[in-house]
Structure formats: structure tokens, C-alpha cells
Design a protein around this motif. Structure first.
Motif, PDB file in Angstrom:
ATOM      1  N   UNK A 199       0.805  -0.953   0.119  1.00 13.70           N
ATOM      2  CA  UNK A 199      -0.122   0.208  -0.103  1.00 13.70           C
ATOM      3  C   UNK A 199       0.864   1.154   0.047  1.00 13.70           C
ATOM      4  N   UNK A 200       1.941   1.209   0.656  1.00 12.87           N
ATOM      5  CA  UNK A 200       2.817   2.400   0.646  1.00 12.87           C
ATOM      6  C   UNK A 200       3.513   2.630  -0.553  1.00 12.87           C
ATOM      7  N   UNK A 201       3.709   1.553  -1.240  1.00 12.12           N
ATOM      8  CA  UNK A 201       4.421   1.594  -2.618  1.00 12.12           C
ATOM      9  C   UNK A 201       3.633   2.247  -3.721  1.00 12.12           C
ATOM     10  N   UNK A 202       2.245   1.731  -3.256  1.00 13.24           N
ATOM     11  CA  UNK A 202       1.130   2.451  -4.382  1.00 13.24           C
ATOM     12  C   UNK A 202       1.045   3.829  -4.101  1.00 13.24           C
ATOM     13  N   UNK A 203       1.034   4.226  -2.911  1.00 16.30           N
ATOM     14  CA  UNK A 203       0.758   5.685  -2.439  1.00 16.30           C
ATOM     15  C   UNK A 203       2.006   6.375  -3.231  1.00 16.30           C
ATOM     16  N   UNK A 204       3.034   5.726  -2.862  1.00 14.46           N
ATOM     17  CA  UNK A 204       4.637   6.534  -3.519  1.00 14.46           C
ATOM     18  C   UNK A 204       4.491   6.902  -5.000  1.00 14.46           C
ATOM     19  N   UNK A 205       3.971   5.709  -5.690  1.00 14.97           N
ATOM     20  CA  UNK A 205       3.829   5.790  -7.297  1.00 14.97           C
ATOM     21  C   UNK A 205       2.608   6.548  -7.615  1.00 14.97           C
TER      22      UNK A 205
ATOM     23  N   UNK B  59      -4.435   2.664  11.389  1.00 18.86           N
ATOM     24  CA  UNK B  59      -3.541   1.824  12.200  1.00 18.86           C
ATOM     25  C   UNK B  59      -2.326   1.496  11.616  1.00 18.86           C
ATOM     26  N   UNK B  60      -1.978   1.833  10.165  1.00 19.65           N
ATOM     27  CA  UNK B  60      -0.738   1.709   9.515  1.00 19.65           C
ATOM     28  C   UNK B  60      -0.317   3.027   9.044  1.00 19.65           C
ATOM     29  N   UNK B  61      -1.204   3.655   8.218  1.00 26.64           N
ATOM     30  CA  UNK B  61      -0.671   4.985   7.396  1.00 26.64           C
ATOM     31  C   UNK B  61      -0.627   6.214   8.617  1.00 26.64           C
ATOM     32  N   UNK B  62      -1.453   5.980   9.521  1.00 30.10           N
ATOM     33  CA  UNK B  62      -1.373   6.931  10.588  1.00 30.10           C
ATOM     34  C   UNK B  62       0.038   6.950  11.289  1.00 30.10           C
ATOM     35  N   UNK B  63       0.658   5.944  11.763  1.00 25.45           N
ATOM     36  CA  UNK B  63       1.880   5.917  12.532  1.00 25.45           C
ATOM     37  C   UNK B  63       3.055   6.341  11.459  1.00 25.45           C
TER      38      UNK B  63
END
Length: 477
Positions: free
Chosen positions: A60-66, A195-199
Motif C-alpha cells: 500500500x505504501x508503494x502504491x501511494x508513493x507511485x 492503524x498503518x498509515x497513521x503512524x
């Protein structure tokens, strides 16, 4: 728009994510997610097989970066519903852990295995490091529960994600020093975005339990974790063992913040936890389409039965109010862009003057605290000329020592319009309280017209993955 995750740019050795024995530092996450972002840039949309794992978080973080919209998939989704989601969202690829066995419906997609360790020594590749994406560009497409037809894809823009997380940081005093522990699913707003993106947005850390357990909560809160996110079923399990589990009570007492959401936390569980730990549980209120709307502030008065006040930037009003109860309508930067491929449903979800209709019914305390009484479709009961919220009756029932769980619905009644029906899981199945006893208990606590006219006993209440009671599965409720 500024980067969603500024801490990735520093790429230091601080722990960012931990799932069981596996973890990634910010440097490792920057390298792994940055390398994957370079692979999927321009992919259109990507599905994410959202298991409670390091791979899901990295994907999910990779998709947001891209700048590629991610579609989290619940691994427990049935064949028909999964086929609908894939047809509707049309992803070009699916991100999954190397060992995941995917259903046949995903075979037509390009599979990309997420390897968290890949590229762990390198910084994200340009232009992903700068995240030069528009605030309105879609970040995630999260599908609703589909209780009134096929699930709808709520398109969540980047400004809604950043806006909600920044508002929560203000009201919860959330800092990079916080370490969050939770065991929530990662295909939903609560577990994934909060829970994940918040921290990660704060530059803090998250420890995911994989699967919730009171032992896991006690362990993590005793070894550096400062915050706990959970749903009422989790806090209920905690409350039931606090009297005998001194280590758990001590761990909770040392936490900075305990947050419950996704459904109302019964007042009696609030009281049991506060009495055993001296720590109040804070409630907040949101939904897929709006992310977070309200919360009790960390420096405010914890008030069981309420979900606090509107978050900074969020406007809230009660529409068609009578008997002190109305439908919650909201507007603000936290709102979704619309339902994917459903302009009709999007238009119907908003009023003519631009407020989103939540379908939740509530009352307002004099100082603006919101008290949710239930869903307009299933929890608002019109009986004998009164408008009655199921939630307050459920709380009254749960205050009875003979009741373990309770749900309240309305059923057609020739005389009353609707009669109040209580569905009860008794504390002792061999000696349940009588229907007359429960009706008298509610009448004494609330008022006679709010007493249940029918009581039905069950072994358990039907719940979904987030712990919400599925009232549509209860008879005609």
C-alpha cells in the motif's frame, strides 16, 4: 501536495513496522516500497491482497508513493463479491506476499510479489520520493460492506487521508514518539489508514499483532507501545479478564491512549476498564466514505456513550431532527470523491447544499458531544409515536448482570407501528433472565415506552470482520 510520509525521506534506522518477529526500519521501508513503486508506476490501479502482514503494508505504501490507486481486498471475500469488486475497479495487477494462494478470480491479473527486504538499502527512486501527486488524486478505493446491494467502491483522495490523519494528530496529540499496537484487518479504513498509515505519517511506529489477543496487547503495551486501537469486541474481551489479569491491567494503565471505533463501545465495558486501570477509552466516529468525523479529544472529557466532537475542519449537523434525534450529515476535507462508476449513488449520498448523508442517527449534548443512537435503516425504531434509538436500549440491557451481549431491532406491529425486539446472549445460558425482567429493567433505566416487547435468546450475535453486529441477519431487523 506535500509527501504523505515525510519520514521516508530521512530513511533512518528507527523501526517503522513490526508484524510478529518481522520488522522494517524507515530505511528498509523506503527502499522496499520505493523499489516496488518504481515497478508499478503507471499501472492504473493495483489490487492488494490485504492479509495482516508486512507485505500488505509495504504494498500500500508503494502504491501511494507511485501515485497508483490501491484497492485493498479482504481475503475472506466470497467469490461473487470478489468478482464484482474486480470488474468494478479493473485493477491491472495484484500485490501479494510470495506464499499467498490467491483465488481463481485473480488469475487474470498480473501478480507482483511483495518482498519487503528488496532494495532495503536504497532510497526510493525519483519521482516517487517527492510524491508529486495532486491532493484530489485517488489514494485508495475501499469497498463498502454492500448491505443494500453490491459493494460500492469509495474513492478516497490523498487530501482525505492526510487531512484525517493530521486532524487526529491534533486531537490525540499523536507524535513520532508514539508506538501503536493493534490487531485489526488491513482491508478497512480503521486498520489500514488509521492503524498503518497513521503512524507512518507521524514518523512513529506500529506493531501489528497479526491476530488480536489480550496477551499480545499486554506484551506490547508493557514493552514500549503507547497507544492501542481496537473495536468493541476486543475491548469487551479485555474487560472480561481485567479483574484477574493484573499484568494486563498494569499495561493498559501505562498506555497513553486507548481508542475504540467501528461500533459503539458499551457503557459497562467503559466502566469496567476505567475502574481496573484508571484509564478511559476514547471513542471516535467515522465511516468509509468520510474517514474520521469526530473524536473525544485526549485533553477533553471522556464521556462514555459519546463519540466526542467534530474534528478540526469537519462540519457536522443533524438533519430532520425530532425528539432530539436527527441524521448526521457532514462536510469537510475528510470526504471521499465519490463512488467509483456510480454517479447516481454519489449524487444520492449528498444533499443539494453539499452535505454527505451518513445514515447515522444521533443527538447532540449541549457542549457539542455527539451521541450516536444507530443507523437510520436498522437502529431507528418508530414505536407508539416515539422515535427511539436502539443504542441506548442496548446499553441498558448490557447493564443487566444476566446479559452478555445484546442487540435491538424493530419489527412491524399492527398497534405500535414497530415493536422493540431484544436479541440477547445470556451470561449464563442455563439460567437466562426472563423477558419480563429485562423489560422492567429497561423501563426503569430509560422509560416504559422503550422497553422491549419481545426478547429472543441466542448463543451468539452475528458479527462482521470489524466486530459490528449484522442486524439484517436477525430476523426482520
Amino acid at each position: 501536495m506535500s509527501p504523505l510520509f515525510p519520514a521516508l525521506r530521512t530513511a533512518d534506522r528507527k523501526e517503522a513496522l513490526r508484524f510478529g518477529e518481522r520488522s522494517l526500519t524507515y530505511a528498509g521501508l523506503a527502499g522496499a516500497a520505493g523499489a516496488l513503486a518504481a515497478r508499478i508506476a503507471g499501472a492504473g490501479r493495483v489490487a492488494v491482497w490485504a492479509t495482516p502482514s508486512l507485505e500488505t503494508a509495504v504494498g500500500v505504501v508503494a502504491a501511494l508513493l507511485a501515485g497508483v490507486p490501491a484497492v485493498p481486498l479482504n481475503p475472506k471475500t466470497g467469490e461473487r463479491e470478489l468478482a464484482h469488486i474486480l470488474t468494478d475497479s479493473a485493477p491491472t495487477a495484484v500485490l501479494a506476499a510470495p506464499g499467498d494462494v490467491l483465488p481463481p478470480a485473480l488469475e487474470a491479473l498480473t501478480r507482483i510479489d511483495v518482498v519487503p527486504e528488496a532494495g532495503a538499502g536504497a532510497l526510493p527512486v525519483e519521482p516517487h520520493d517527492a510524491e508529486p501527486h495532486d491532493a484530489e488524486s485517488p489514494a485508495l478505493i475501499v469497498y463498502t460492506s454492500g448491505t443494500t446491494g453490491p459493494p460500492k467502491g469509495a474513492v478516497l483522495p490523498r487530501r482525505a487521508v492526510s487531512g484525517t490523519l493530521d486532524a487526529l494528530a491534533e486531537v490525540w496529540a499523536w507524535t513520532p514518539d508514539d508506538v501503536l499496537v493493534h490487531g485489526l484487518p488491513l482491508f478497512h479504513v480503521h486498520g489500514l489508514i488509521l492503524g498503518i498509515l497513521g503512524p507512518l505519517r507521524r514518523g512513529g511506529s506500529v506493531r501489528h499483532l497479526g491476530r488480536f489477543s489480550v496477551e499480545g496487547v499486554a506484551r506490547e503495551l508493557s514493552t514500549g507501545a503507547t497507544m492501542l486501537f481496537g473495536v468493541p469486541t476486543m475491548y469487551h474481551r479485555i474487560a472480561e479478564v481485567l479483574d484477574t489479569d493484573r499484568e494486563l491491567a498494569k499495561a493498559l494503565a501505562g498506555a497513553r491512549l486507548l481508542v475504540s471505533g467501528s461500533a459503539a463501545l458499551p457503557v459497562h465495558d467503559h466502566r469496567r476498564i476505567a475502574a481496573a486501570t484508571g484509564r478511559a477509552v476514547i471513542e471516535r466516529y467515522g465511516m468509509t466514505e468520510t474517514l474520521m468525523n469526530t473524536s473525544v479529544r485526549v485533553d477533553g472529557e471522556p464521556r462514555p456513550g459519546t463519540v466526542g466532537v467534530p474534528l478540526p475542519g469537519v462540519e457536522l449537523r443533524l438533519a430532520d431532527e425530532s425528539d432530539g434525534i436527527g441524521e448526521i450529515q457532514v462536510r469537510g476535507p475528510n470526504l471521499f470523491s465519490g463512488y467509483l462508476n456510480r454517479p447516481d449513488a454519489t449524487a444520492a449520498a449528498f444533499t443539494e447544499d453539499g452535505w454527505f448523508r451518513t445514515g447515522d442517527m444521533a443527538s447532540l449534548d449541549a457542549d457539542g458531544y455527539v451521541r450516536i443512537v444507530g443507523r437510520k435503516a436498522t437502529d431507528l425504531i418508530k414505536s407508539g409515536g416515539y422515535k427511539i434509538g436502539a443504542g441506548e436500549i442496548e446499553n441498558a440491557l448490557l447493564d443487566h448482570p444476566g446479559v452478555r451481549e445484546a442487540a435491538v431491532t424493530g419489527e412491524p406491529d399492527a398497534d405500535l407501528g414497530e415493536r422493540i425486539v431484544a436479541w440477547v446472549v445470556p451470561a449464563d445460558p442455563q439460567a437466562p433472565p426472563t423477558a419480563e425482567e429485562l423489560a422492567a429493567h429497561v423501563a426503569a433505566q430509560l422509560s416504559p415506552h422503550k422497553r422491549p416487547r419481545t426478547v429472543r435468546f441466542l448463543e451468539t450475535l452475528p458479527r462482521n470482520d470489524m466486530g459490528k453486529i449484522m442486524k439484517r441477519a436477525l430476523g426482520n431487523g
